[in-house]
Scaffold this active site. Structure first.
Site, PDB file in Angstrom:
ATOM      1  N   LYS A 157       0.827  -1.214   0.000  1.00 32.85           N
ATOM      2  CA  LYS A 157       0.000   0.000   0.000  1.00 32.85           C
ATOM      3  C   LYS A 157       0.863   1.266   0.000  1.00 32.85           C
ATOM      4  O   LYS A 157       0.563   2.211  -0.718  1.00 32.85           O
ATOM      5  CB  LYS A 157      -0.940  -0.028   1.208  1.00 32.85           C
ATOM      6  CG  LYS A 157      -2.035  -1.101   1.063  1.00 32.85           C
ATOM      7  CD  LYS A 157      -2.794  -1.295   2.361  1.00 32.85           C
ATOM      8  CE  LYS A 157      -3.923  -2.307   2.207  1.00 32.85           C
ATOM      9  NZ  LYS A 157      -4.508  -2.694   3.497  1.00 32.85           N
TER      10      LYS A 157
ATOM     11  N   GLY B  36     -12.525  -4.713   5.597  1.00 33.87           N
ATOM     12  CA  GLY B  36     -13.869  -5.255   5.815  1.00 33.87           C
ATOM     13  C   GLY B  36     -14.709  -5.140   4.554  1.00 33.87           C
ATOM     14  O   GLY B  36     -14.417  -4.350   3.658  1.00 33.87           O
TER      15      GLY B  36
HETATM   16  N1  HSE Z   1      -6.096  -7.328   5.206  1.00 32.74           N
HETATM   17  C1  HSE Z   1      -6.227  -5.950   4.876  1.00 32.74           C
HETATM   18  C2  HSE Z   1      -6.230  -5.151   6.170  1.00 32.74           C
HETATM   19  C3  HSE Z   1      -7.510  -5.732   4.120  1.00 32.74           C
HETATM   20  O1  HSE Z   1      -6.352  -5.754   7.238  1.00 32.74           O
HETATM   21  O2  HSE Z   1      -6.087  -3.936   6.126  1.00 32.74           O
HETATM   22  C4  HSE Z   1      -7.657  -4.370   3.528  1.00 32.74           C
HETATM   23  O3  HSE Z   1      -6.678  -4.131   2.563  1.00 32.74           O
END
Ligand code: HSE
Length: 400
Positions: free
Chosen positions: A200, A297
């Site tokens: 990210k 979610g």
């Molecule tokens: N597994 C990721 C989190 C999902 O917990 O942020 C959202 O990208």
């Protein structure tokens, strides 16, 4: 009528169907047309599900149907998502995805194909779940040179660290809880080892600098080494432990890092708890901005995906320019970045003072037989060199 196909009927795919049904009328008004799900691609059948008759198992059906204008990729993982998305774009179908692994690895190429075809490849849900951050960076913060992005970008680990802090729970129990709530990745290693946050911050940094930031080059530490003892020390210092993903523009270039940090109560991300994510952005003319909301979610993520569908519907034959070229950005070595460090060691105070000089010792209730201390601000390199002089380091956490 805009006909769409959804790839994957799991948490996100079914969330997209739910959001489209729940807000059908307002979505149609904002998109300027009704959105109809024509196909859902999945390996499984869903007997009794209201969407049962939309399920297909063969991607060719979707790729070769000229009625499909938008493909929603909600499968996760790089393959076969990449092959399917590329084929959709080459066939002139716009795509939205929530898949950070796909965007971090192939974003530049897929953006270029969409531009070439005068269609769109959008990925708002890939970072920050339901929080708008991609569109703001791409279209609202364009007057600025973004000098820093620091975020809590993983809902699972933030939920886990919050539970460990407030309820004194153990790592394994809180992980199970986060998984049962649909926050975690299929393989939660990606969450707890920081790989998800790493992808990210690679995406956000690529958008900010307009070049390809390879996630493999981002220094990444997860939270698997964080213990109840560390949480006790954090409390004693009036701090909290958060998994931060950060990138900064310096005179030498950009550096990026994912790691647990100890935050003071003055830090803007201190109060971001549970599954919430937040992204702190500093621009050279804007100053500070914060984006906060539901970071993982089913419905929050689906909300961002559906917002992309609406955006695509509003720009059906017009490419929304995204500045992210395939030219690689070389990050600067994190060893040059500066932090203070909290250290736990079996070595005594005298030895610590000899090596680190003037430090602040920290006592935590109920913890004995070890020395906890806070260093001054120094480079990673300097810390490593000093730390090699201690024999029994138990833990070190960066401090902001
Ligand atoms: N597994 C990721 C989190 C999902 O917990 O942020 C959202 O990208």
């Amino acid at each position: 009528m805009i006909k769409i196909a959804i790839l994957g009927y799991g948490t996100i795919g079914s969330g997209v169907v739910e959001v489209l049904n729940t807000n059908k009328e307002s979505i149609a008004k904002r998109a300027g047309d009704e959105i109809e799900v024509k196909y859902i691609l999945d390996l499984r059948d869903f007997p009794g599900d209201p969407m049962e008759d939309k399920i297909v198992h063969d991607y060719d059906v979707i790729a070769e149907d000229s009625e499909i204008q938008v493909v929603v990729e909600a499968m996760g993982g790089v393959e076969p998502a990449y092959t399917f998305v590329k084929r959709a774009l080459l066939a002139g179908k716009s795509v939205t995805t929530s898949n950070k692994a796909l965007v971090a690895k192939h974003g530049a190429e897929l953006i270029a194909i969409a531009k070439e075809k005068s269609i769109n490849f959008l990925f708002e849900a890939s970072v920050g779940g339901g929080i708008p951050i991609i569109r703001p960076l791409n279209s609202s913060l364009t007057a600025d040179e973004i000098e820093e992005i620091t975020g809590i970008l993983n809902g699972t680990t933030n939920y886990m660290l919050s539970k460990m802090t407030f309820e004194g729970l153990e790592f394994d129990d809180v992980l199970k809880d986060a998984q049962s709530r649909g926050y975690a990745e299929a393989d939660p290693t990606a969450d707890v080892e920081g790989y998800d946050a790493c992808r990210k911050i690679a995406i956000l940094t690529s958008l900010v600098c307009g070049q390809q930031v390879d996630f493999e080059e981002i220094y990444t530490e997860g939270i698997t080494g964080i213990t109840a003892v560390d949480i006790c020390y954090a409390k004693a210092m009036g701090r909290v432990i958060k998994l931060l993903a950060t990138s900064r523009k310096t005179e030498e270039g950009y550096y990026a890092m994912v790691a647990p940090f100890l935050l003071s109560s003055q830090h803007p991300l201190y109060s971001v708890n549970d599954v919430f994510n937040a992204i702190f952005v500093h621009g050279n003319v804007l100053g500070d901005a914060m984006f906060y909301g539901s970071g993982a979610g089913k419905l929050p993520t689906a909300s961002a995906v559906v917002a992309d569908i609406v955006e695509i519907a509003k720009h059906l034959h017009k490419n929304i320019l995204i500045s992210w070229s395939s030219r690689k950005l070389d990050l600067i070595d994190c060893k040059k970045s500066q932090n203070a460090f909290f250290v736990r060691t079996k070595d005594g105070r005298e030895q610590v003072r000899e090596i680190f000089g003037d430090v602040e010792f920290v006592e935590a209730e109920g913890i004995s037989g070890e020395t906890g201390f806070l260093t001054k601000v120094m480079t990673e390199e300097e810390y490593q060199q000093k730390a090699s002089g201690l024999e029994n380091i138990l833990q070190r956490i960066r401090v902001v």
